[in-house]
Write a protein that holds these residues in place. Structure first.
Motif, mmCIF file in Angstrom:
data_model
loop_
_atom_site.group_PDB
_atom_site.id
_atom_site.type_symbol
_atom_site.label_atom_id
_atom_site.label_comp_id
_atom_site.label_asym_id
_atom_site.label_seq_id
_atom_site.Cartn_x
_atom_site.Cartn_y
_atom_site.Cartn_z
ATOM 1 N N THR A 60 0.837 -1.201 0.000
ATOM 2 C CA THR A 60 0.000 0.000 0.000
ATOM 3 C C THR A 60 0.872 1.252 0.000
ATOM 4 O O THR A 60 0.601 2.217 -0.719
ATOM 5 C CB THR A 60 -0.918 0.022 1.228
ATOM 6 O OG1 THR A 60 -1.791 -1.116 1.187
ATOM 7 C CG2 THR A 60 -1.753 1.294 1.271
ATOM 8 N N PHE A 61 1.920 1.230 0.819
ATOM 9 C CA PHE A 61 2.831 2.383 0.856
ATOM 10 C C PHE A 61 3.427 2.637 -0.520
ATOM 11 O O PHE A 61 3.410 3.780 -1.024
ATOM 12 C CB PHE A 61 3.947 2.139 1.869
ATOM 13 C CG PHE A 61 4.965 3.247 1.913
ATOM 14 C CD1 PHE A 61 4.802 4.325 2.769
ATOM 15 C CD2 PHE A 61 6.097 3.215 1.087
ATOM 16 C CE1 PHE A 61 5.739 5.360 2.804
ATOM 17 C CE2 PHE A 61 7.036 4.246 1.112
ATOM 18 C CZ PHE A 61 6.849 5.320 1.973
ATOM 19 N N TYR A 62 3.954 1.593 -1.143
ATOM 20 C CA TYR A 62 4.649 1.770 -2.420
ATOM 21 C C TYR A 62 3.686 2.046 -3.577
ATOM 22 O O TYR A 62 4.131 2.433 -4.670
ATOM 23 C CB TYR A 62 5.509 0.544 -2.726
ATOM 24 C CG TYR A 62 6.753 0.484 -1.875
ATOM 25 C CD1 TYR A 62 7.741 1.454 -1.994
ATOM 26 C CD2 TYR A 62 6.933 -0.532 -0.930
ATOM 27 C CE1 TYR A 62 8.883 1.416 -1.204
ATOM 28 C CE2 TYR A 62 8.069 -0.587 -0.146
ATOM 29 C CZ TYR A 62 9.038 0.404 -0.289
ATOM 30 O OH TYR A 62 10.178 0.358 0.508
ATOM 31 N N SER A 63 2.407 1.874 -3.345
ATOM 32 C CA SER A 63 1.436 2.241 -4.378
ATOM 33 C C SER A 63 1.232 3.754 -4.425
ATOM 34 O O SER A 63 0.674 4.281 -5.398
ATOM 35 C CB SER A 63 0.094 1.550 -4.118
ATOM 36 O OG SER A 63 -0.538 2.066 -2.960
ATOM 37 N N HIS A 64 1.697 4.445 -3.377
ATOM 38 C CA HIS A 64 1.554 5.904 -3.303
ATOM 39 C C HIS A 64 2.901 6.628 -3.380
ATOM 40 O O HIS A 64 2.970 7.735 -3.932
ATOM 41 C CB HIS A 64 0.874 6.307 -1.990
ATOM 42 C CG HIS A 64 -0.530 5.804 -1.853
ATOM 43 N ND1 HIS A 64 -1.564 6.255 -2.633
ATOM 44 C CD2 HIS A 64 -1.065 4.871 -1.010
ATOM 45 C CE1 HIS A 64 -2.686 5.646 -2.282
ATOM 46 N NE2 HIS A 64 -2.408 4.795 -1.315
ATOM 47 N N TYR A 65 3.954 6.015 -2.846
ATOM 48 C CA TYR A 65 5.240 6.714 -2.718
ATOM 49 C C TYR A 65 6.386 5.813 -3.161
ATOM 50 O O TYR A 65 6.324 4.588 -3.023
ATOM 51 C CB TYR A 65 5.463 7.136 -1.261
ATOM 52 C CG TYR A 65 4.287 7.856 -0.667
ATOM 53 C CD1 TYR A 65 4.024 9.187 -0.988
ATOM 54 C CD2 TYR A 65 3.423 7.206 0.211
ATOM 55 C CE1 TYR A 65 2.933 9.858 -0.447
ATOM 56 C CE2 TYR A 65 2.326 7.864 0.761
ATOM 57 C CZ TYR A 65 2.082 9.181 0.424
ATOM 58 O OH TYR A 65 1.005 9.834 0.948
ATOM 59 N N ARG A 66 7.452 6.453 -3.671
ATOM 60 C CA ARG A 66 8.625 5.686 -4.112
ATOM 61 C C ARG A 66 9.406 5.150 -2.915
ATOM 62 O O ARG A 66 9.866 4.008 -2.913
ATOM 63 C CB ARG A 66 9.536 6.561 -4.973
ATOM 64 C CG ARG A 66 8.949 6.986 -6.304
ATOM 65 C CD ARG A 66 10.025 7.591 -7.199
ATOM 66 N NE ARG A 66 10.698 8.710 -6.551
ATOM 67 C CZ ARG A 66 10.262 9.972 -6.583
ATOM 68 N NH1 ARG A 66 9.160 10.256 -7.240
ATOM 69 N NH2 ARG A 66 10.929 10.936 -5.986
#
Length: 244
Positions: A54-60
């Motif tokens: 979920t984190f990497y779906s929004h931020y690099r």
């Protein structure tokens, strides 16, 4: 409602919820560790109850996350500072005479307090020094153009540059102090303090105010600077570098 848009809207709501949870987790991580450099994706997602996916779906990565969080905060702050800077000097004097805060200042400080957990963490000793610098640059950029309107031309130049830096640093310093004191005072009280503090001179506190002719003083400084530059330019380059 268009049925085809329902999944998309649900996805948007989930996305906003995930981002809010991550922002809250960041504030909690900073409050606990006191060090931005120790923030990790694993720590954030665990605290937020989200997956790394979920984190990497929004931020690099963490730097990208921090930068975008700060940009979001600064965009909100800019809106409030724009409203404050739009006031005319006569209106500001009227507010001071009535012991009332400048227009827009209560709204700015209310926003800061409502988001105090995150903003306080960024401003604190374990936060991001770059965020403070961005805040100073933002405030300076918004206020500078407005402050120069109607100013006597001879007061500009070096004197105005340092004066503006002093005012902006003072106001941001007050905000930092407010946070370090635990946001005890209300936004209304702080807005009143910040409205008048730029006009308080050290002598005022001792009943010995000093009146300075700022345009004349600014002109004098500019003349001294010009004279010094002329004197130095008259010296041959070889002689100017011999003692270095």
């Amino acid at each position: 409602m268009d049925i085809e848009t329902q999944p998309e809207r649900k996805c948007d709501r989930r996305s906003l919820r995930s981002q809010r949870l991550l922002r809250r987790a960041l504030a909690e991580e900073l409050a606990e560790s006191g060090d931005l450099a120790r923030v990790t994706v694993a720590g954030l997602t665990e605290r937020a109850g989200l997956t790394r996916r979920t984190f990497y779906s929004h931020y690099r990565d963490i730097p990208d996350f921090i930068e975008r969080v700060e940009e979001s905060v600064l965009d909100e702050v800019r809106t409030h500072i724009d409203a404050i800077a739009a006031a005319h000097l006569e209106d500001l004097y009227a507010h001071i005479d009535a012991a009332e805060p400048a227009s827009g200042s209560v709204e700015l400080l209310t926003y800061l307090k409502d988001n105090g957990e995150l903003i306080g963490a960024l401003l604190g000793p374990g936060g991001d020094p770059a965020f403070i610098e961005k805040l100073l640059v933002l405030a300076r950029g918004v206020v500078s153009e407005r402050m120069q309107t109607g100013i006597f031309p001879d007061a500009l130049g070096t004197f105005f540059d340092y004066y503006l830096s002093s005012v902006i640093a003072s106001e941001v310093g007050i905000v930092q102090r407010w946070f370090s004191n635990g946001l005890v005072e209300s936004p209304e009280t702080m807005a009143r303090i910040m409205t008048v503090v730029a006009f308080v001179r050290p002598g005022d506190l001792y009943g010995k105010p000093i009146d300075i002719n700022v345009p004349a003083y600014g002109l004098k400084l500019m003349s001294m600077k010009a004279a010094a530059h002329t004197t130095e330019s008259d010296i041959p380059a070889s002689e100017r570098t011999e003692g270095n």
